[in-house]
Design a protein around this motif. Structure first.
Motif, PDB file in Angstrom:
ATOM      1  N   UNK A   1      36.967  22.088 -32.684  1.00  0.00           N
ATOM      2  CA  UNK A   1      36.717  22.877 -31.478  1.00  0.00           C
ATOM      3  C   UNK A   1      35.239  22.963 -31.111  1.00  0.00           C
ATOM      4  N   UNK A   2      34.378  22.350 -31.943  1.00  0.00           N
ATOM      5  CA  UNK A   2      32.960  22.340 -31.602  1.00  0.00           C
ATOM      6  C   UNK A   2      32.296  21.098 -32.162  1.00  0.00           C
ATOM      7  N   UNK A   3      31.145  20.770 -31.602  1.00  0.00           N
ATOM      8  CA  UNK A   3      30.407  19.554 -31.953  1.00  0.00           C
ATOM      9  C   UNK A   3      28.916  19.866 -31.857  1.00  0.00           C
ATOM     10  N   UNK A   4      28.149  19.334 -32.787  1.00  0.00           N
ATOM     11  CA  UNK A   4      26.690  19.447 -32.730  1.00  0.00           C
ATOM     12  C   UNK A   4      26.100  18.094 -33.030  1.00  0.00           C
ATOM     13  N   UNK A   5      25.500  17.454 -32.055  1.00  0.00           N
ATOM     14  CA  UNK A   5      25.106  16.055 -32.146  1.00  0.00           C
ATOM     15  C   UNK A   5      24.084  15.785 -33.240  1.00  0.00           C
ATOM     16  N   UNK A   6      24.276  14.672 -33.932  1.00  0.00           N
ATOM     17  CA  UNK A   6      23.323  14.228 -34.951  1.00  0.00           C
ATOM     18  C   UNK A   6      21.970  13.954 -34.306  1.00  0.00           C
ATOM     19  N   UNK A   7      20.925  14.562 -34.870  1.00  0.00           N
ATOM     20  CA  UNK A   7      19.577  14.342 -34.366  1.00  0.00           C
ATOM     21  C   UNK A   7      19.352  14.827 -32.954  1.00  0.00           C
TER      22      UNK A   7
ATOM     23  N   UNK B   1      38.282  15.997 -25.218  1.00  0.00           N
ATOM     24  CA  UNK B   1      38.876  16.184 -26.542  1.00  0.00           C
ATOM     25  C   UNK B   1      39.279  17.631 -26.802  1.00  0.00           C
ATOM     26  N   UNK B   2      39.090  18.502 -25.839  1.00  0.00           N
ATOM     27  CA  UNK B   2      39.577  19.870 -25.962  1.00  0.00           C
ATOM     28  C   UNK B   2      38.683  20.809 -26.736  1.00  0.00           C
ATOM     29  N   UNK B   3      37.398  20.477 -26.849  1.00  0.00           N
ATOM     30  CA  UNK B   3      36.491  21.374 -27.554  1.00  0.00           C
ATOM     31  C   UNK B   3      36.173  22.599 -26.693  1.00  0.00           C
ATOM     32  N   UNK B   4      35.885  23.702 -27.330  1.00  0.00           N
ATOM     33  CA  UNK B   4      35.597  24.944 -26.618  1.00  0.00           C
ATOM     34  C   UNK B   4      34.155  25.005 -26.133  1.00  0.00           C
ATOM     35  N   UNK B   5      33.242  24.546 -26.965  1.00  0.00           N
ATOM     36  CA  UNK B   5      31.826  24.598 -26.671  1.00  0.00           C
ATOM     37  C   UNK B   5      31.131  23.627 -27.617  1.00  0.00           C
ATOM     38  N   UNK B   6      29.834  23.425 -27.412  1.00  0.00           N
ATOM     39  CA  UNK B   6      29.074  22.550 -28.297  1.00  0.00           C
ATOM     40  C   UNK B   6      27.644  23.060 -28.413  1.00  0.00           C
ATOM     41  N   UNK B   7      26.939  22.527 -29.410  1.00  0.00           N
ATOM     42  CA  UNK B   7      25.527  22.857 -29.612  1.00  0.00           C
ATOM     43  C   UNK B   7      24.810  21.550 -29.912  1.00  0.00           C
ATOM     44  N   UNK B   8      24.546  20.776 -28.864  1.00  0.00           N
ATOM     45  CA  UNK B   8      24.093  19.403 -29.021  1.00  0.00           C
ATOM     46  C   UNK B   8      22.600  19.196 -28.851  1.00  0.00           C
ATOM     47  N   UNK B   9      21.901  20.175 -28.286  1.00  0.00           N
ATOM     48  CA  UNK B   9      20.516  19.926 -27.966  1.00  0.00           C
ATOM     49  C   UNK B   9      19.609  21.103 -28.233  1.00  0.00           C
ATOM     50  N   UNK B  10      18.444  21.044 -27.613  1.00  0.00           N
ATOM     51  CA  UNK B  10      17.434  22.077 -27.778  1.00  0.00           C
ATOM     52  C   UNK B  10      17.205  22.755 -26.428  1.00  0.00           C
ATOM     53  N   UNK B  11      16.915  24.045 -26.476  1.00  0.00           N
ATOM     54  CA  UNK B  11      16.681  24.777 -25.244  1.00  0.00           C
ATOM     55  C   UNK B  11      16.530  26.254 -25.516  1.00  0.00           C
ATOM     56  N   UNK B  12      16.553  27.050 -24.454  1.00  0.00           N
ATOM     57  CA  UNK B  12      16.293  28.484 -24.594  1.00  0.00           C
ATOM     58  C   UNK B  12      17.478  29.357 -24.221  1.00  0.00           C
ATOM     59  N   UNK B  13      18.525  28.793 -23.605  1.00  0.00           N
ATOM     60  CA  UNK B  13      19.645  29.617 -23.174  1.00  0.00           C
ATOM     61  C   UNK B  13      20.910  28.789 -23.088  1.00  0.00           C
ATOM     62  N   UNK B  14      22.052  29.465 -23.180  1.00  0.00           N
ATOM     63  CA  UNK B  14      23.330  28.807 -23.011  1.00  0.00           C
ATOM     64  C   UNK B  14      23.464  28.325 -21.565  1.00  0.00           C
ATOM     65  N   UNK B  15      24.178  27.209 -21.365  1.00  0.00           N
ATOM     66  CA  UNK B  15      24.289  26.637 -20.023  1.00  0.00           C
ATOM     67  C   UNK B  15      25.501  25.719 -19.934  1.00  0.00           C
TER      68      UNK B  15
ATOM     69  N   UNK C   1      30.071  30.126 -32.820  1.00  0.00           N
ATOM     70  CA  UNK C   1      31.264  30.555 -32.084  1.00  0.00           C
ATOM     71  C   UNK C   1      31.158  32.013 -31.652  1.00  0.00           C
ATOM     72  N   UNK C   2      30.579  32.843 -32.490  1.00  0.00           N
ATOM     73  CA  UNK C   2      30.405  34.243 -32.115  1.00  0.00           C
ATOM     74  C   UNK C   2      29.550  34.359 -30.864  1.00  0.00           C
ATOM     75  N   UNK C   3      28.503  33.540 -30.759  1.00  0.00           N
ATOM     76  CA  UNK C   3      27.700  33.539 -29.541  1.00  0.00           C
ATOM     77  C   UNK C   3      28.542  33.090 -28.351  1.00  0.00           C
ATOM     78  N   UNK C   4      29.334  32.047 -28.563  1.00  0.00           N
ATOM     79  CA  UNK C   4      30.187  31.538 -27.481  1.00  0.00           C
ATOM     80  C   UNK C   4      31.148  32.613 -26.979  1.00  0.00           C
ATOM     81  N   UNK C   5      31.704  33.371 -27.896  1.00  0.00           N
ATOM     82  CA  UNK C   5      32.696  34.379 -27.514  1.00  0.00           C
ATOM     83  C   UNK C   5      32.085  35.540 -26.740  1.00  0.00           C
ATOM     84  N   UNK C   6      30.756  35.677 -26.785  1.00  0.00           N
ATOM     85  CA  UNK C   6      30.082  36.727 -26.023  1.00  0.00           C
ATOM     86  C   UNK C   6      29.730  36.286 -24.602  1.00  0.00           C
ATOM     87  N   UNK C   7      29.882  34.999 -24.313  1.00  0.00           N
ATOM     88  CA  UNK C   7      29.421  34.463 -23.045  1.00  0.00           C
ATOM     89  C   UNK C   7      30.376  34.761 -21.898  1.00  0.00           C
ATOM     90  N   UNK C   8      29.805  34.983 -20.724  1.00  0.00           N
ATOM     91  CA  UNK C   8      30.550  34.933 -19.476  1.00  0.00           C
ATOM     92  C   UNK C   8      30.322  33.531 -18.928  1.00  0.00           C
TER      93      UNK C   8
END
Length: 302
Positions: free
Chosen positions: A147-153, A167-181, A268-275
């Protein structure tokens, strides 16, 4: 507002899986911390990273962070002089142990080196093949789809963002940044699932610069978390580093974050707080960040 800080564990190698994962699990349990473990599920071809010596800044990073010490000589031969062990097959029981211990698990990659060194310039066919292998192996190991993916490198292309959604994933954490988007292409079209980027610097980006060493690096990271973020902070650690030689550094960080009032949670806890509907729509691409050679996945205003 809850003060949240997510711990995202990238597991790159067979050694990092065998020797670095359970010490992290034990440390998190000791301090009541949640975390997300992202696993490399196919062959360990770490030795093929030798081609990176030609990248600007790579050799200076290697000299600063003692790659041989943290990864081991044998690991640095996998995929060249030694065959690359199949991590998912060999360590399926350990991977399930992490999930059964209450931690979120997800996909890091199939072949870490192949993805990190190639995905930016590859098309849909190659990207699909790599991601499908990881998806199938994850389902084989855990008996359920990822349900989640975080890209290598932190390496991505637009096909990979789209595949996460397909593929039906809920969210991902693939990059660098300052806020969810929400990731968009150049036209502003949303192409993938919500992204929760890593916003904090990693240890290998800090150690060896500006007088920072293993004994004081936690002070620099903790200075970055003095103020909470609306969507929470995300700290990426590696089983090969914080799970082994730098475990004491991680414990100092955990104690410091708790003193700052943070709940240590999974991504995932962060994801569940998102609007999700109110998230900014940002164009995804590649860019440079301090302390890291080459470019990584980042977001830009559309």
């Amino acid at each position: 507002m809850r003060k949240l800080l997510a711990l995202k564990v990238d597991v790159d190698t067979w050694r990092g899986t065998r020797e670095g994962v359970l010490p992290l699990v034990n440390l998190f349990n000791k301090h009541g911390a949640g975390a997300t473990f992202l696993f490399s599920l196919g062959p360990d071809h770490t030795g093929r990273a030798i081609k990176r010596v030609f990248r600007p800044g790579f050799l200076s990073k290697v000299s600063r962070t003692s790659v041989v010490e943290h990864y081991g000589v044998k690991t640095l031969l996998y995929g060249t002089l030694l065959p690359g062990p199949d991590i998912g097959k060999r360590e399926a029981g350990l991977l399930r142990q992490v999930r059964n211990g209450g931690f979120e698990t997800g996909i890091h990659t199939w072949d870490h080196i192949a993805w990190q060194d190639n995905v930016v310039n590859k098309g849909n066919e190659w990207t699909t093949r790599q991601m499908q292998k990881a998806f199938d192996r994850y389902q084989e190991v855990f008996g359920e789809p990822p349900k989640t993916h975080g890209a290598a490198g932190w390496q991505m292309n637009e096909h990979a963002y789209a595949l996460e959604k397909q593929m039906g994933m809920d969210y991902a954490s693939d990059g660098r940044g300052s806020e969810a988007f929400l990731p968009c292409d150049a036209t502003g079209r949303v192409i993938g699932v919500p992204q929760i980027p890593t916003n904090l610097p990693t240890l290998d980006e800090l150690i060896g610069l500006n007088g920072i060493e293993a004994g004081n690096v936690h002070e620099t990271v903790l200075a970055c978390t003095e103020k909470p973020l609306p969507h929470g902070h995300v700290y990426t650690l590696h089983s090969e580093l914080e799970g082994m030689k730098l475990l004491d550094v991680l414990e100092r960080l955990i104690l410091g974050w708790k003193a700052q009032g943070y709940e240590l949670v999974s991504t995932r806890t962060l994801f569940e707080q998102l609007d999700v509907q109110s998230l900014p729509r940002l164009r995804v691409g590649m860019g440079e960040i301090p302390g890291r050679s080459g470019q990584v996945a980042v977001a830009f205003a559309t």
